[in-house]
Design a protein around this motif. Structure first.
Motif, mmCIF file in Angstrom:
data_model
loop_
_atom_site.group_PDB
_atom_site.id
_atom_site.type_symbol
_atom_site.label_atom_id
_atom_site.label_comp_id
_atom_site.label_asym_id
_atom_site.label_seq_id
_atom_site.Cartn_x
_atom_site.Cartn_y
_atom_site.Cartn_z
ATOM 1 N N ARG A 141 3.820 52.289 17.663
ATOM 2 C CA ARG A 141 3.196 51.083 17.341
ATOM 3 C C ARG A 141 4.244 50.060 17.839
ATOM 4 O O ARG A 141 5.595 50.136 17.646
ATOM 5 C CB ARG A 141 3.155 50.909 15.789
ATOM 6 N N GLU A 197 -0.721 60.330 19.803
ATOM 7 C CA GLU A 197 -1.041 61.494 20.530
ATOM 8 C C GLU A 197 -0.578 62.871 19.756
ATOM 9 O O GLU A 197 0.284 62.450 18.711
ATOM 10 C CB GLU A 197 0.117 61.457 21.632
ATOM 11 N N LYS A 224 -0.650 53.644 19.049
ATOM 12 C CA LYS A 224 -1.222 54.920 20.126
ATOM 13 C C LYS A 224 -0.950 56.035 19.296
ATOM 14 O O LYS A 224 0.309 56.182 18.729
ATOM 15 C CB LYS A 224 -0.521 54.772 21.219
ATOM 16 N N ASN A 228 8.530 50.118 26.346
ATOM 17 C CA ASN A 228 8.269 51.472 26.873
ATOM 18 C C ASN A 228 9.539 52.032 27.409
ATOM 19 O O ASN A 228 9.373 53.229 27.778
ATOM 20 C CB ASN A 228 7.019 51.349 27.544
ATOM 21 N N GLU A 242 -0.736 47.117 17.625
ATOM 22 C CA GLU A 242 -1.198 47.881 18.636
ATOM 23 C C GLU A 242 -0.561 49.491 18.467
ATOM 24 O O GLU A 242 0.588 49.583 18.236
ATOM 25 C CB GLU A 242 -0.545 47.628 19.965
#
Length: 362
Positions: free
Chosen positions: A212, A202, A200, A261, A198
């Motif tokens: 990741r 930005e 992301k 997170n 996974e």
């Protein structure tokens, strides 16, 4: 055709400033604090030959590596209490580049000086300012790196020289999917999990962040050697790109024990600082440190992590230099992009935009 006796008018076409090779008005990494001791250090940075040294009061200085008398590299000289003495005729220069002594000569010409660069040492990283004609003076302080000064981590590092352009190193660091293929002996792991992680991405005008997550992974050899994991782990990789350096936070917790997170999550941490500084258009310096958080046997675990990190970078260096050699061999052939290239491509766009901005303001 010109009439007899007449003279053709000569028009000079103004030179068009070339696009700078590298973004300017930036602090770049020139070294690590512990590399500057009792001898001058010669380095070419952004195509500029520079000598770095530490003055008697502990301050870092950087001068053009050329004596203004007979052009000997000042880096071949010796350090004294008042500055750097040239190894040819003994001219002594202070940290600002001013000649303060000429043996056998009382008067020192006002032109007896060499260009000096703005340098700062912060959190044991030595930064040097490369400004444009519009901004020769630093417009900001160099970046902080609290990992080195917080006391929460043990760290060490070194420098590599690459026979490859600096952006190929960026590409490598921005895409950690290669770990499952290149680094099986150290920080690798299951290649399929890496490629399907996974991810992301930005970005803003100056930075790119790639995050990741790889839950349910088998911990790689470096992790097993450094931390008492029970079985499977949840891994994370957070890559933060800036033009002059990257910060990479990787690690793992025992599977299903912590939120990836959560910025305060536990487990095993590796916090890498990567100062990627062009030497020339085709060669680079790679200043790196790795910080970790041993739970026991602190110095031995730190040494193990540093050893494993160096092995990892050895593997990367072989790949990147072979990649560049092949690019030179085959010339400007097209290359395709795949899903793992998003972060690296955004980083390249930032650099290209900044190069053009420097060009337009020249």
């Amino acid at each position: 055709m010109n009439a007899p006796g007449s003279q053709a008018l000569a028009y000079e076409v103004p030179a068009v400033p070339s696009l700078p090779s590298f973004p300017l008005d930036k602090w770049y990494v020139a070294g690590l604090g512990w590399q500057l001791t009792d001898t001058p250090v010669a380095r070419t940075l952004l195509n500029k030959p520079i000598v770095l040294f530490r003055t008697a009061d502990g301050q870092v200085a950087a001068l053009e590596d050329r004596c203004c008398h007979r052009a000997l590299p000042l880096s071949t000289g010796t350090l004294e209490g008042q500055g750097l003495r040239c190894g040819y005729h003994g001219l002594l220069f202070n940290g600002e580049g001013k000649c303060i002594e000429i043996p056998g000569q009382e008067k020192i010409p006002s032109k007896a000086r060499v260009p000096a660069y703005h340098v700062r040492e912060r959190d044991q990283i030595v930064w040097i300012w490369f400004g444009s004609s519009e901004h020769p003076e630093p417009s900001c302080e160099p970046p902080a790196y609290e990992v080195h000064s917080s006391g929460e981590y043990l760290f060490d590092g070194d420098v590599y020289h690459y026979d490859a352009p600096y952006q190929l190193i960026h590409d490598n660091l921005m895409d950690l999917s290669h770990l499952g293929y290149v680094h099986l002996r150290t920080i690798g792991g299951n290649a399929s999990i890496h490629m399907n992680a996974e991810m992301k991405v930005e970005s803003d005008d100056a930075s790119v962040t790639v995050t990741r997550h790889m839950p349910g992974s088998v911990p790689p050899p470096t992790y097993v050697a450094a931390y008492p994991f029970k079985d499977r782990v949840d891994r994370w990789q957070q890559i933060e790109f800036h033009v002059s350096h990257l910060r990479i936070w990787t690690g793992a917790v025992d599977a299903n024990t912590d939120d990836l997170n959560d910025p305060q999550r536990g487990g095993f941490h590796m916090r890498g600082f990567h100062g990627v500084t062009p030497e020339t258009d085709t060669t680079s310096h790679y200043f790196w440190t790795m910080a970790t958080n041993p739970q026991s046997d602190h110095e031995a675990i730190k040494a193990k992590v540093i050893e494993q990190t160096a092995l990892t970078f050895d593997e990367d260096k072989v790949v990147i230099e072979a990649q560049y050699q092949n690019m030179c061999r085959f010339g400007a052939r097209p290359m395709i992009d795949i899903h793992v290239d998003v972060g690296a491509n955004r980083a390249r766009k930032i650099i290209e935009r900044l190069r053009h901005a420097n060009h337009s303001s020249a």
